[in-house]
Each structure stands twice: as structure tokens, then as C-alpha cells.
Design an enzyme around this catalytic site. Sequence first.
Site, PDB file in Angstrom:
ATOM      1  N   SER A   1      74.130  15.765  56.965  1.00 54.77           N
ATOM      2  CA  SER A   1      74.566  16.665  57.824  1.00 54.77           C
ATOM      3  C   SER A   1      74.321  16.992  59.298  1.00 54.77           C
ATOM      4  O   SER A   1      73.131  16.414  59.679  1.00 54.77           O
ATOM      5  CB  SER A   1      74.604  18.302  57.313  1.00 54.77           C
ATOM      6  OG  SER A   1      75.048  19.136  58.285  1.00 54.77           O
TER       7      SER A   1
ATOM      8  N   TYR B   1      68.785  24.150  54.086  1.00 53.44           N
ATOM      9  CA  TYR B   1      69.711  23.254  54.163  1.00 53.44           C
ATOM     10  C   TYR B   1      69.307  22.173  55.039  1.00 53.44           C
ATOM     11  O   TYR B   1      69.480  20.893  54.769  1.00 53.44           O
ATOM     12  CB  TYR B   1      71.073  23.954  54.354  1.00 53.44           C
ATOM     13  CG  TYR B   1      72.234  23.260  54.265  1.00 53.44           C
ATOM     14  CD1 TYR B   1      72.543  22.264  53.151  1.00 53.44           C
ATOM     15  CD2 TYR B   1      72.965  22.888  55.638  1.00 53.44           C
ATOM     16  CE1 TYR B   1      73.786  21.378  53.280  1.00 53.44           C
ATOM     17  CE2 TYR B   1      74.125  21.920  55.396  1.00 53.44           C
ATOM     18  CZ  TYR B   1      74.498  21.240  54.461  1.00 53.44           C
ATOM     19  OH  TYR B   1      75.369  20.424  54.360  1.00 53.44           O
TER      20      TYR B   1
END
Length: 246
Positions: free
Chosen positions: A141, A155
Site C-alpha cells: 500500500s 497497517y
Amino acid sequence: MRPLAGKVALVIGGTRGIGAAISRRMARDGAAVAVVYRSRSVEAECLAGVLREQASDVLMIQVDVGDVHALDRAIDDVVRHFGRIDVLVNVAGIAITGPLDDYADDAFDRVFALNVRAPFRAAQKAAAVMPHGGRIITIGSIVADRMPGAGGTLYAASKAALGGMTRGLARDLGARGITANLVQPGPIDTERNPADGPNADLNRAPLAIPRHGSPVEVASLVAYLASADAGFVTGATYDIDGGWGA
Ligand code: NDP
């Protein structure tokens, strides 16, 4: 053109969103396809029907790859069924987000088990049977490099680990003609991050191209990295983020 004809692609987390687009693209490009998903069998069966229209063989496997032993068994099943793995695409990931004080005690272990340990273990197991020309592609990501706001520490930390993993794999496997690359999407229109969802405007604000990306656009980049054309590309990180960092 069927650039992956005769190859076997394994897509972990490949039945919805970005993963489903990658599974479809692998099938369209001629690969036999194994697809791992966690629980949503209706979507998985639906996708399997679509894949069977193009792929010479399709294997759907339901397993939680956060469980490393279950992941091992799934990869063993793929090897038993197809005899080889040419392309591994690690897609499945989890985002546990929120204020720093609110993370549950097991949040770190859950996030890292799925976002880091699973891609590492899958790469390790798949590489053991991968022939020359093999490909390992992991979906990270863009938050690994740029945080748009508070609440995503865990995350982001897990996705940042994938850059190091990818570069390490490139070094471990380059002499065998196997490449490892990382794809870092920005906001992509999927169930978990819909283009008309409550966070959509916030997500689009930093972008040069002010829209969500589509899963198909991510799959196109993965298809390039999986192809013979990308044989000299390894250890690389590709951002596909609408110009977030421009
Ligand atoms: P999801 O995260 O919703 O992934 C869906 C797929 O992964 C499904 O096939 C799902 O199976 C499978 N999956 C999830 N958990 C597991 C598990 N524990 N074991 C096995 N399979 C599992 O969809 P997205 O397409 O949005 O995200 C895919 C990846 O892209 C993730 O790693 C995410 O972090 C990353 N990403 C996404 C962005 C976005 O904006 N959407 C942006 C940047 C990165 P089932 O259907 O059975 O649940």
C-alpha cells in the site's frame, strides 16, 4: 496473445476486489489459476465460473492464510494439483485502524500474521518449487511511504515491511531467474474502500488524478510484472496511486 500460456498462477486473496481482477487477468493471459480466499464462497464460486471460461484449469481453495499451517497446506495442495507454481501474487491483507490507545492486544499479531508473515511464508514455499522465470508479486500500500492522517500506524507498519521483504527476495532468488516486486496502490475502488464511501473525498484529496483507481488498473501492472517482458525487473516497488507523491 496469451503471455502466461502454460504457466500456473497462484493468487492469495483473489476472489474479490483487487485480487479478483488479478485472478481474471491471469486467466485471460493464459495461466492456469489457483485462487485462495477466506470465507465468501458465493463470490468465490461465481468467480470460478468466470475463470473457467478462459483458464485451462482452476483451483479454488478456502483457507485463512493468517494461519501459517493452513497456508502451508494450501500451497502443498496447489503444487500437488498443478505440479508447479510460476507466478505467486500475494494480495490478502487486513487493516485494523483507529486511535493508538484503542488497538486490541492481539491487533499487532493479527495484522502482521496476514500482511507480512503470510506473503513471506507463501514466497518461501512457492519459491521452493518455482522454475526459472518465476514471479513473486506482492500487493502493499502507498501508506507504507506516505500517511494521509492519523489512525493507520499498524497497517502502515505492516505494509512498510513488504519493501524490505521484496528486496530481500530479489537478492535471494535473482540467481535462479525468479523476480520479486511490490505494487503499492493508492485508493482503489473496492468493497473495503468504495469510491462513494465516507472516506472517499479524504482519500482522493492528495492525488494528482482525483479519482479512485480501479482493480483492473492494478491487475494490468501485475500482469506486466508477471510477464516475460519484466524479466529484468526485480526488487522494485511500483506505486499505482494517482500521483499521490507527485
Ligand atoms: P480485500 O482486502 O477485501 O480482499 C479481498 C480478498 O482477500 C478476498 O478474496 C478475501 O477472501 C481474501 N482474504 C482476506 N483475508 C484473507 C485471509 N485471512 N485468508 C485468505 N484470504 C483472505 O480487498 P481489496 O481488494 O480492497 O484489498 C486487497 C489488497 O490490496 C489488501 O492487501 C489491501 O491492503 C491492499 N490495498 C487496497 C487498497 C484499496 O484502496 N482497496 C489500497 C492499497 C492497498 P473472502 O472474500 O473470502 O473474504
